[in-house]
Write a protein that holds these residues in place. Sequence first.
Motif, PDB file in Angstrom:
ATOM      1  N   VAL A   1      80.216  68.581  52.828  1.00 60.72           N
ATOM      2  CA  VAL A   1      80.374  68.548  54.287  1.00 60.72           C
ATOM      3  C   VAL A   1      80.194  67.121  54.817  1.00 60.72           C
ATOM      4  CG1 VAL A   1      79.427  69.362  56.476  1.00 60.72           C
ATOM      5  CG2 VAL A   1      79.666  70.953  54.586  1.00 60.72           C
ATOM      6  N   SER A   2      79.166  66.447  54.383  1.00 58.97           N
ATOM      7  CA  SER A   2      78.885  65.128  54.964  1.00 58.97           C
ATOM      8  C   SER A   2      79.963  64.115  54.592  1.00 58.97           C
ATOM      9  CB  SER A   2      77.506  64.634  54.547  1.00 58.97           C
ATOM     10  OG  SER A   2      77.425  64.635  53.141  1.00 58.97           O
ATOM     11  N   LEU A   3      80.403  64.181  53.347  1.00 58.40           N
ATOM     12  CA  LEU A   3      81.447  63.241  52.928  1.00 58.40           C
ATOM     13  C   LEU A   3      82.776  63.523  53.634  1.00 58.40           C
ATOM     14  CD1 LEU A   3      81.308  60.888  50.943  1.00 58.40           C
ATOM     15  CD2 LEU A   3      82.422  62.339  49.241  1.00 58.40           C
ATOM     16  N   ALA A   4      83.135  64.796  53.691  1.00 55.46           N
ATOM     17  CA  ALA A   4      84.406  65.171  54.338  1.00 55.46           C
ATOM     18  C   ALA A   4      84.384  64.820  55.821  1.00 55.46           C
ATOM     19  CB  ALA A   4      84.664  66.663  54.142  1.00 55.46           C
ATOM     20  N   MET A   5      83.256  65.104  56.471  1.00 59.68           N
ATOM     21  CA  MET A   5      83.181  64.802  57.905  1.00 59.68           C
ATOM     22  C   MET A   5      83.229  63.294  58.145  1.00 59.68           C
ATOM     23  SD  MET A   5      83.216  67.578  59.695  1.00 59.68           S
ATOM     24  CE  MET A   5      83.084  66.774  61.252  1.00 59.68           C
ATOM     25  N   THR A   6      82.547  62.530  57.321  1.00 61.20           N
ATOM     26  CA  THR A   6      82.467  61.085  57.531  1.00 61.20           C
ATOM     27  C   THR A   6      83.798  60.397  57.239  1.00 61.20           C
ATOM     28  OG1 THR A   6      80.224  61.293  56.695  1.00 61.20           O
ATOM     29  CG2 THR A   6      81.031  59.063  57.016  1.00 61.20           C
ATOM     30  N   ARG A   7      84.370  60.706  56.101  1.00 60.14           N
ATOM     31  CA  ARG A   7      85.591  60.010  55.688  1.00 60.14           C
ATOM     32  C   ARG A   7      86.829  60.547  56.389  1.00 60.14           C
ATOM     33  NH1 ARG A   7      85.705  56.898  50.736  1.00 60.14           N
ATOM     34  NH2 ARG A   7      87.959  57.062  50.832  1.00 60.14           N
ATOM     35  N   GLU A   8      86.863  61.854  56.600  1.00 59.80           N
ATOM     36  CA  GLU A   8      88.141  62.469  56.972  1.00 59.80           C
ATOM     37  C   GLU A   8      88.117  63.258  58.277  1.00 59.80           C
ATOM     38  OE1 GLU A   8      91.838  62.564  56.438  1.00 59.80           O
ATOM     39  OE2 GLU A   8      90.743  61.939  54.650  1.00 59.80           O
ATOM     40  N   MET A   9      87.322  64.327  58.263  1.00 56.07           N
ATOM     41  CA  MET A   9      87.485  65.331  59.315  1.00 56.07           C
ATOM     42  C   MET A   9      87.011  64.860  60.688  1.00 56.07           C
ATOM     43  SD  MET A   9      89.109  67.550  57.807  1.00 56.07           S
ATOM     44  CE  MET A   9      89.204  68.855  59.008  1.00 56.07           C
ATOM     45  N   GLY A  10      85.982  64.047  60.745  1.00 54.60           N
ATOM     46  CA  GLY A  10      85.492  63.558  62.038  1.00 54.60           C
ATOM     47  C   GLY A  10      86.580  62.810  62.772  1.00 54.60           C
ATOM     48  N   ALA A  11      87.204  61.863  62.066  1.00 57.05           N
ATOM     49  CA  ALA A  11      88.265  61.063  62.681  1.00 57.05           C
ATOM     50  C   ALA A  11      89.505  61.903  62.956  1.00 57.05           C
ATOM     51  CB  ALA A  11      88.606  59.897  61.760  1.00 57.05           C
TER      52      ALA A  11
END
Lengths: 364, 252
Positions: free
Chosen positions: A195-205
């Motif tokens: 979750v943290s990696l996906a949100m930081t690198r990809e999904m947040g943006a």
Amino acid sequence: MSHAPTGLPFARTEVLADGTALVTIGGAWELNQPLPSIVIKGDRAKVVAEGLTDFDSSLPAWLYDNFKNIRQLDISTLPVRLQSLVQMAEKASSDHAQSDHAGLLETFGSWGVESGGSWARAFDHIGHTALGFLKMLVGRAKVNWGDFKLQLQTSGVDALPIVALLGFLTGLIMAYVGLIQLRQVGATVYVANLVSLAMTREMGALMTGIIACGRTSTAYASQLGSMNVSQETDALRALGINPIEYLALPRILAVTLMVPLLAVFATFIGIFGGMIVACAGDLSIEQYLTQAIRAISFKSFLVGFIKSIAFGFIAAWAGCYRGSVAKRSALGVGEAATSAAVLGITFIVIFDAIFAVIFNLFDL
Amino acid sequence: MNDTSDILTCTGLAIGHGKTVIMDRLNLSLAPGKILAIVGPSGCGKSTLMRALGGLDEPLGGKTTLMGVDLAAADGQQRQDILRQSGFLFQGAALFSSLTLRENIEMPMREFLKAPRKDIRQLAEYKLALVGLADAMDKLPSEISGGMAKRAGIARAMALDPAVIFLDEPSAGLDPLSSGRLDELILRLREAYGTTIILVSHEIPSILRTADFCVYLDPDTGTIGGYGPPKGFLQAGNSPKVHAFFTQARFD
């Protein structure tokens, strides 16, 4: 050819010895009734009335339509009022009807030319935006800074609730799906990494960029399109003010500034959303946070941040561009809003893929 | 001055914006087939009066009877019927920007007539030809000039052969030639269809050419400052202010 003695409108034709078509009309002509059909041969005609009781616009319209290509038309025996109504209508140009239909090849060709023109206009707009930005840096651009502050509020602060909701749900869904898979191999603790990696690198943006397209791009396209309709952009040009500098630049700057901040916010909210699901199941809060902090590196944070800057620019530019080329009609403004959202989201996904390749090459 | 055969009468009419009265004690009547011009200085309430007479806006007081129907007492359906029998040309023509001129004219026909599509198309083409726009039928409003938009607006106003047409500044912004043609069109429409026409205008030559009667709204008194045939106002008489307005002379 029809005849209706009961008062319905009728018309009958016969050909006289000299080749003239004699058309006899009669009955009561009203807008709500179906009108008779006739075929006239030759280019000379005479129209006479027989039992013509009453008429409204339907009769002169019928006469105008059926006799507009007749070279010699004699209506001298018709009531004067009717003659006047027919004569008032000027003849339409003969090539008028031919302009409507285009062949398949022509349609395809027009589409190709139109698409090319559309891309050219898009690049032209990007170029002018870049030039405007450079002029702004040296203090030579007329930028509406009052608008800039307003846009910071509307595109940034006002978007916080929807960004929070969607970020939270994205993290929650990812954690839920991740847990199901990771549980099978006994590695549920790694759901925090996922979750943290996906949100930081990809999904947040990505999520924030898409929200900006749905919210801000469409709003900008409508605003600028409406200004196009009411000739406000023309008025700006007439005053010697470049509409791109005055209207588009503050909007693009505001969104490009706010989307990265929103993306960071969405990232943290998403990680929090994942924590809710993870901790409701197999993990403790401490475990989740420890794993999450370990997973996020400065590099992955930078990747997400760079992406979000680009996505913010794309979302704002798509709205400003489509609004500035909107057709001057209510339909045009609607189309501009729709195409701004489509263009923005498409470009965001395309650029996301490009970024993935680039960051992979640079081992980020 | 009221007559039961009058197509339009108003008694003690008060008009305004919100609750602010800008004109009151307005008494008028008009026989069928006549042309009435509403004149007065800018902002005196000419367009507001026209909208109230046509039933588009509620007046602040008084009574208006249009085609035998008391507009204040009329229910929704009666009001709709009255509006259907009236045609309006708005100041900016108010054409539907996403429809072509032909579609603009066809729109009310499709809504209210049961005629087949072919006949409606034929009728719309005729109406546009009447106002000299036969060659511009497939153009969008954004592709035509202001004068053409005004003419298209008139074509739409007369789409359903209305008994009364309201024209808000039909010749404003037109060159003298186009304005003259528009006046001629108005007169010929009245002659051919017997249409009653109420128009708001600042163009004195146009009013002198077309109107049978003229009503002058006086913002100083807040009511009618003069009523009668427009040519009568050219002579100095009982209404010096109206005479000054018509002759564009200075009035102190």
